[in-house]
Scaffold this motif. Structure first.
Motif, mmCIF file in Angstrom:
data_model
loop_
_atom_site.group_PDB
_atom_site.id
_atom_site.type_symbol
_atom_site.label_atom_id
_atom_site.label_comp_id
_atom_site.label_asym_id
_atom_site.label_seq_id
_atom_site.Cartn_x
_atom_site.Cartn_y
_atom_site.Cartn_z
ATOM 1 N N UNK A 114 -7.894 -13.348 -26.329
ATOM 2 C CA UNK A 114 -7.512 -13.923 -25.038
ATOM 3 C C UNK A 114 -8.359 -13.271 -23.964
ATOM 4 N N UNK A 115 -8.424 -13.874 -22.767
ATOM 5 C CA UNK A 115 -9.182 -13.231 -21.692
ATOM 6 C C UNK A 115 -8.612 -11.850 -21.369
ATOM 7 N N UNK A 116 -9.501 -10.912 -20.995
ATOM 8 C CA UNK A 116 -9.100 -9.534 -20.729
ATOM 9 C C UNK A 116 -8.429 -9.404 -19.368
ATOM 10 N N UNK A 117 -7.378 -8.580 -19.332
ATOM 11 C CA UNK A 117 -6.730 -8.204 -18.076
ATOM 12 C C UNK A 117 -7.460 -6.955 -17.573
ATOM 13 N N UNK A 118 -8.311 -7.107 -16.544
ATOM 14 C CA UNK A 118 -9.140 -6.001 -16.088
ATOM 15 C C UNK A 118 -8.308 -4.828 -15.574
ATOM 16 N N UNK A 119 -7.131 -5.096 -15.050
ATOM 17 C CA UNK A 119 -6.265 -4.005 -14.595
ATOM 18 C C UNK A 119 -5.828 -3.131 -15.754
ATOM 19 N N UNK A 120 -5.395 -3.760 -16.864
ATOM 20 C CA UNK A 120 -4.999 -3.004 -18.052
ATOM 21 C C UNK A 120 -6.194 -2.290 -18.675
ATOM 22 N N UNK A 121 -7.347 -2.979 -18.658
ATOM 23 C CA UNK A 121 -8.567 -2.370 -19.214
ATOM 24 C C UNK A 121 -8.896 -1.084 -18.458
ATOM 25 N N UNK A 122 -8.802 -1.112 -17.118
ATOM 26 C CA UNK A 122 -9.125 0.067 -16.315
ATOM 27 C C UNK A 122 -8.184 1.227 -16.636
ATOM 28 N N UNK A 123 -6.867 0.929 -16.796
ATOM 29 C CA UNK A 123 -5.904 1.992 -17.120
ATOM 30 C C UNK A 123 -6.252 2.651 -18.453
ATOM 31 N N UNK A 124 -6.598 1.859 -19.430
ATOM 32 C CA UNK A 124 -6.890 2.404 -20.761
ATOM 33 C C UNK A 124 -8.232 3.135 -20.806
ATOM 34 N N UNK A 125 -9.194 2.667 -19.997
ATOM 35 C CA UNK A 125 -10.468 3.392 -19.922
ATOM 36 C C UNK A 125 -10.263 4.784 -19.336
ATOM 37 N N UNK A 126 -9.394 4.903 -18.329
ATOM 38 C CA UNK A 126 -9.122 6.201 -17.733
ATOM 39 C C UNK A 126 -8.389 7.119 -18.712
ATOM 40 N N UNK A 127 -7.512 6.539 -19.532
ATOM 41 C CA UNK A 127 -6.850 7.328 -20.595
ATOM 42 C C UNK A 127 -7.898 7.843 -21.583
ATOM 43 N N UNK A 128 -8.845 6.992 -21.929
ATOM 44 C CA UNK A 128 -9.912 7.360 -22.857
ATOM 45 C C UNK A 128 -10.703 8.556 -22.321
ATOM 46 N N UNK A 129 -10.980 8.550 -21.026
ATOM 47 C CA UNK A 129 -11.791 9.607 -20.407
ATOM 48 C C UNK A 129 -11.071 10.957 -20.449
ATOM 49 N N UNK A 130 -9.723 10.926 -20.326
ATOM 50 C CA UNK A 130 -8.966 12.170 -20.241
ATOM 51 C C UNK A 130 -8.659 12.786 -21.601
ATOM 52 N N UNK A 131 -8.930 12.082 -22.670
ATOM 53 C CA UNK A 131 -8.614 12.587 -24.008
ATOM 54 C C UNK A 131 -9.529 13.758 -24.381
ATOM 55 N N UNK A 132 -8.924 14.911 -24.704
ATOM 56 C CA UNK A 132 -9.685 16.093 -25.094
ATOM 57 C C UNK A 132 -10.484 15.847 -26.374
#
Length: 803
Positions: free
Chosen positions: A77-95
């Motif tokens: 389905x088309x991507x929800x850019x708001x959800x994508x941004x939240x998950x990208x920031x989670x990815x960045x913070x992962x040790x």
């Protein structure tokens, strides 16, 4: 001015080759020496972490074509850019993700830059690849559920792929390390390693005859090569050889002069050291001033000559301080060094008294200054006393230097005093009786562009002082002293210290190595390539990587001009002084026209330099003429590398000789130019010149001191500056007193005003303004009797405080 340039296609990049028969022995590792903070090396052979601050990311544009969006959206389905941004920031913070990034060459700096680019790429792209789209959709859909469809860690392969796209060096770090490995320089010269060379070190101070003995062997050989640091030295050997009926060619960066009329190469060649060939066999080679192998900018040229010259005998001349290093370098090539020590041929005495006044000058005196302003000031004061003086400083053309030296040496010429910079340290034969140091501190510019004051080294002091009492001249004994009494103690201390041993030899990247770097990093600028090369380079403790600041300056200056890498490299090695705006601007115009494939003709150069030029009327015009001479040098230098694009070398050389004559006229009339400059100076900008000593001594900036003697000398230097301030006050007081007496004798105020006007220290406008202010204050009673008494009482109070 920097009169050297890295040679093109002279030094093959063979770092890392397996030693063949007669190859270099394994180097003995020791702590690394470096020319500057930018020169780095790993002496232990281990791979160092690269300086990632030098890694410039390659910009990746977000994808605007929605061709693949339908595939990803159709499967999910088309991507929800708001959800994508939240998950990208989670990815960045992962040790765990940061640790994985570190294992793949991404330190904290690169990881952050790569993530910012990765996030921007995803958020601003109208579509992403189908596989990334599906992963992002699964992560967004599974967020917060017990049975996760996807996890943010699944983004790491896509993130790493993106990071390697914007930082291509991550994928080829091992190759880059191999290319920049400089640990076995002897193996770069297989022709030299294929023969057993005899190395003879002629060690001794200035005026000891060490170079004379080496040159005698050079002249008696069937073929020979002389390598010197200056065009003047190469030209001197060229003349001596041909005068002795030994045909010899002259090779410098700007010209080649053949001994034979048919332009056949002579068996003997005198050249500047950067121009020596490591492929041509000779019976004898002479390397002069070997101690310059430690020079932060040019040391690589001496290293290359010492390791690479293909000669049966190599005669090395220089200070004894370089014996140990040369012996160690030759140990790595399997060659022994024979040392021949020489003593000074004439005595040199350090006097127990300073000159203190220019009234005490004698014929044969040479005053050594370390700035042009001091040269101008001292020469004017000398001629004000009715004495004629010759002037020599670094930026003068070689022809002018020779003429000034000839004038000073001529016993029939009334010129008996020489004012010079440390340019007299080598390259000129001068009949000097006494060397007088105007100062023993030398202003320099550090890497940050700050002005520093540094005491001259023992090596520099000996090199300059040794010019006094040259063997074979009319003066059988040399003397050395200082202008100021308080400098004499420190000069004696400097001269009595042993010369610091030369610890390491200079190296530099070759054109071939830079080309290989560019192959791996095609989007990097040349300046950035050089930075990364030096950052990754590894050398053993006998070497250091030379300073490449001038190269980087030119690389940045012409970066916007479309040139191929080879041409760009040549332009960046051009010998010019980056402090001269006119010369730098000319190089920029040369490069721009070159990029358009338009030849740089004689007419074009004449228009640009406004040739023909008139004799200078002031110092500013003289400095400009010197810059034009450097532009002609630059043209000639480029003409030997791009003959088709710089076709008029013969015509340019002709007008350069005429310009040399014009500059000579200006230097001969230098005091007139100084007076003219001061008369024409804008109000408030005229430099006040003391009648006894140059004021530049009291203008030293003691905030930044880089002294080899450490804190002790720093304190001594501060005390010396305070003493100078007191001396200046006394001199100024005496000068004012003399002025008042002269005023009284002339019965009027006009004489002082006229004298100040005549010397350019006062303008008519300033005089009118002072007169107007004096009259206003006199009318207001500010200069009445009471005021005078008040001033006297105030002076007494100040006197008590000083005591």
């Amino acid at each position: 001015m920097r009169r050297c340039a890295w040679p093109l296609l002279r030094l093959p990049a063979r770092a890392g080759l397996v030693p063949r028969h007669g190859g270099a022995a394994a180097p003995r590792l020791r702590p690394v020496a470096a020319a500057s903070s930018s020169s780095s090396a790993g002496g232990d052979g281990s791979s160092r972490a690269p300086d990632t601050s030098l890694f410039v990311p390659v910009p990746l544009k977000p994808v605007g074509d929605a061709a693949e969006e339908g595939v990803g959206a159709e499967l999910t389905r088309p991507l929800d850019k708001g959800e994508v941004l939240k998950n990208l920031n989670k990815f960045y913070k992962r040790k765990e993700i940061q640790r994985l990034g570190g294992e793949n060459g991404l330190d904290a700096r690169l990881f952050h830059q790569a993530f910012i680019s990765f996030r921007k790429y995803i958020m601003e792209s109208s579509s992403v690849s189908a596989d990334l789209h599906i992963i992002l959709n699964d992560i967004c859909c599974g967020a917060g559920k017990v049975c996760l469809l996807g996890h943010v860690d699944d983004l790491f392969p896509f993130f790493l792929r993106h990071a390697k796209q914007i930082f291509p060096m991550l994928d080829c770090m091992d190759d880059l390390r191999k290319i920049s490995d400089l640990r076995l320089p002897p193996n770069w010269y297989p022709d030299a390693r294929a023969i057993q060379r005899k190395i003879i070190f002629h060690a001794g101070p200035t005026n000891s005859g060490k170079t004379y003995h080496a040159i005698q062997r050079f002249l008696s050989a069937k073929s020979g090569l002389y390598c010197g640091p200056l065009k003047l030295l190469a030209h001197e050997i060229f003349q001596k050889s041909n005068d002795a009926n030994v045909p010899c060619d002259l090779v410098t960066g700007e010209e080649r002069v053949y001994a034979n009329e048919d332009a056949r190469q002579a068996p003997h060649i005198a050249c500047t050291i950067e121009m020596c060939s490591t492929n041509t066999p000779y019976e004898v080679a002479v390397i002069d001033e070997i101690q310059m192998i430690r020079d932060p900018a040019r040391g690589w040229a001496w290293t290359r000559a010492l390791l690479g010259l293909c000669a049966e005998e190599i005669h090395v001349c220089g200070e004894a301080a370089a014996i140990d290093l040369v012996t160690e370098l030759m140990y790595t090539t399997g060659e022994e060094v024979e040392v021949r020590n020489y003593k000074r041929l004439t005595p040199l005495t350090v006097l127990d008294y300073a000159l203190e006044s220019l009234d005490n000058l004698r014929p044969g005196d040479c005053i050594v200054c370390f700035s042009k302003n001091d040269i101008y000031s001292v020469s004017r004061q000398i001629e004000a006393r009715g004495l004629e003086c010759a002037v020599i400083y670094g930026s003068l053309p070689p022809g002018t230097k020779l003429e000034q030296a000839k004038k000073f040496n001529d016993p029939d010429d009334p010129c008996k005093i020489l004012v010079a910079t440390d340019a007299i340290g080598m390259g000129l034969n001068l009949c000097i009786k006494r060397i007088i140091f105007n100062s023993i501190v030398k202003p320099t510019i550090n890497e940050k562009g700050e002005k520093e004051i540094d005491s001259i080294t023992t090596s520099q002091a000996l090199q300059i002082a040794g010019r006094a009492g040259r063997y074979g001249s009319s003066f059988k004994q040399g003397e050395v002293t200082t202008m100021h009494r308080d400098d004499l103690v420190q000069l004696k201390e400097i001269l009595s210290e042993p010369v610091r041993p030369v610890k390491a030899a200079g190296l530099h990247p070759t054109p071939e190595q830079i080309e290989m770097f560019a192959y791996h990093l095609p989007d990097a600028t040349l300046s950035n390539l050089i930075d990364i090369f030096v950052s990754l380079s590894q050398v053993d403790g006998l070497y250091f990587v030379c300073n490449i600041d001038d190269f980087k300056f030119l690389a940045d200056m012409i970066q916007h001009i479309p040139l191929n890498l080879r041409s760009r490299y040549v332009f960046c090695t051009a010998p010019l002084n980056r402090k001269e705006p006119f010369v730098c601007t000319t190089l920029l115009k040369f490069a721009r026209q070159f990029s358009r494939n338009e030849p740089l003709t004689f007419d074009w150069l004449c228009r640009h330099t406004k040739w023909p030029l008139a004799a200078p009327k002031n110092i500013k015009e003289l400095v400009h003429l010197e810059a034009v001479h450097d532009v002609f040098d630059l043209y000639l230098w480029l003409s030997y590398r791009f003959m088709d694009m710089f076709p008029d070398a013969v015509l340019v050389r002709d007008i350069q000789k005429k310009l040399d004559d014009i500059i000579q006229v200006g230097v001969c009339n230098i005091t007139k130019l100084i007076r003219s400059s001061q008369s024409a100076a804008a109000p408030g900008t005229a430099a006040v010149v003391s009648e006894n000593f140059p004021l530049s001594r009291t203008k030293r900036d003691t905030r930044t001191v880089s002294d080899r003697h450490g804190a002790k000398s720093t304190e001594a230097l501060s005390i010396a500056v305070e003493v100078l301030g007191e001396r200046r006050a006394k001199n100024l007081k005496a000068h004012r007193s003399a002025t008042r007496q002269e005023d009284l004798k002339s019965h009027g105020r006009g004489s002082l005003a006229n004298r100040l006007l005549r010397e350019g220290l006062l303008t008519q406008e300033m005089l009118r303004q002072l007169e107007s202010e004096w009259q206003d204050q006199h009318r207001n009673g500010r200069y009445g009797l009471g005021s005078k008494r008040g001033d006297q009482n105030s002076s007494k109070e100040m006197g008590k405080k000083k005591k």
